[in-house]
Write an enzyme that holds these catalytic residues in place. Structure first.
Site, PDB file in Angstrom:
ATOM      1  N   GLU A  89      61.328 107.054 -23.719  1.00 47.80           N
ATOM      2  CA  GLU A  89      62.309 107.944 -22.963  1.00 47.80           C
ATOM      3  C   GLU A  89      61.953 107.959 -21.367  1.00 47.80           C
ATOM      4  O   GLU A  89      60.944 106.990 -21.330  1.00 47.80           O
ATOM      5  CB  GLU A  89      62.117 109.706 -23.442  1.00 47.80           C
ATOM      6  N   CYS A 335      56.612 115.487 -21.131  1.00 44.34           N
ATOM      7  CA  CYS A 335      57.067 114.123 -21.444  1.00 44.34           C
ATOM      8  C   CYS A 335      56.670 113.677 -22.810  1.00 44.34           C
ATOM      9  O   CYS A 335      55.617 114.124 -23.281  1.00 44.34           O
ATOM     10  CB  CYS A 335      55.898 113.398 -20.310  1.00 44.34           C
TER      11      CYS A 335
END
Ligand code: SAH
Length: 349
Positions: A89, A335
């Site tokens: 990501e 995250c």
């Protein structure tokens, strides 16, 4: 998986195209197309036959955006698919001075920090330099940027992975992303964050790349740091500080400490005092951030009020410090959480 053409710099592309029987200037056309974030098959000034030959050996699209999440504050998060089906990501954040992209250097991570979602399944594999670069190229292109007029102006190596645990590919990436004639992002606009792999900090200092070194500190005492960061068993805070001093001596660049505030772990008044004692007088800055809670872990964030109080104590003690605002928190907190969520709902091919 085929090879990654974006691993190569212009000189290497020149060698390649000549080996393939093409004229040297084709390398520049190829390089320009790649730096514009194009797939090999979409570079229009190359012949079909040459592209077909390239595609026998190289991935057409090493990094592809498969999902975009947009926050109310304009932040975008992406899920990228790699050629072998792995998922990483990335984040794109807009600031007054430009746009910052947060990039990943590994699929997963083996450092095992207890607060971090990227490490939940361990290290899957290293990214190559060209895959890391492609994260930037596709996001720059997505926003209408070109190498001459970049939309991605700043980079932080703070996505999944420990950049210094994938040292050679990360350095190669840094050389290629800062190269003249390429996308050419200035090293001064790049921050590399590490959990503190001391020997690699020395190596990095000797590379002559004037980037911003960021250290994930997150505690003031080794024994306490070990509770959340296994790497603390290998490298002591004292050794990290020495390595940072060397970094400053070699590059003249101030360094930054990341300090994620975890309730009951690292943000009592005593920790503020200890942090001041450790860092006062050093050419550094402290970035505080309230922990993004990871649902698989039981660590809790501190309150906003307590975070500001901690910041106040550091400032009063003479440290340069800021409390980072949590941007994009409405589109997947921590995250690594997006990928973890994606993998739990979709079977891995
Ligand atoms: N491996 C590198 C990059 C990791 S991510 C490193 O350790 O520095 C970038 C920063 O986010 C690091 O400082 C990391 O410790 C921090 N971080 C990771 N998970 C977090 C979470 N859940 N909440 C707040 N910060 C987190």
């Amino acid at each position: 998986m085929k090879e990654i053409l974006q691993d190569k710099n212009l000189a290497e592309l020149e060698t390649l195209v000549m080996e393939m029987g093409e004229k040297k200037y084709r390398a520049k056309q190829l390089y320009t197309g790649l730096m514009q974030g194009k797939k090999i098959s979409d570079i229009s000034d190359l012949s079909k036959a040459f592209k077909a030959k390239l595609l026998e050996r190289f991935e057409d699209e090493p990094v592809r955006i498969i999902e975009t999440f947009t926050s109310s504050d304009g932040t975008e998060k992406y899920l990228f698919s790699l050629a072998d089906g792995n998922i990483i990501e990335g984040v794109f954040m807009r600031y007054k001075y430009g746009n910052t992209q947060c990039i990943s250097t590994q699929v997963g991570c083996r450092m095992g920090c207890k607060f971090c979602a990227s490490t939940l399944n361990g290290l899957i594999r290293n990214l190559t330099a060209g895959e890391i670069l492609s994260e930037v190229l596709v996001v720059n292109a997505l926003h209408g940027g070109t190498p001459e007029k970049r939309q991605v102006t700043n980079l932080v190596l703070m996505g999944s992975g420990e950049p210094l645990d994938n040292y050679d590919e990360t350095i190669r990436f840094l050389r290629n992303v800062t190269a003249e004639g390429g996308i050419c992002i200035s090293a001064r606009n790049i921050s590399l964050s590490t959990c503190g792999i001391v020997p690699k900090i020395y190596e990095l200092a000797n590379e002559g790349i004037p980037l911003n070194l960021t250290i994930s500190l997150h505690n003031t005492k080794d024994e306490e740091r070990m509770r959340t960061m296994p790497v603390a068993k290998a490298y002591k805070i004292e050794e990290i500080l020495k390595a940072c001093a060397y970094y400053f001596e070699k590059t003249g660049r101030r360094y930054i400490f990341e300090y994620s505030l975890i309730a009951g772990e690292n943000c009592d008044e005593r920790h503020a005092e200890e942090l001041i004692a450790l860092l006062k007088g050093r050419p550094c800055h402290v970035n505080l951030i309230r922990l993004n809670e990871v649902k698989e872990r039981d660590l809790k964030s501190t309150t906003e009020k307590a975070a500001y109080r901690f910041l106040g104590l550091l400032e009063k003690g003479g440290l340069s410090a800021t409390l980072r605002r949590q941007i994009g928190s409405d589109i997947g907190g921590a995250c690594g959480q997006l990928r973890a969520g994606y993998l739990s709902t979709k079977p891995v091919e």
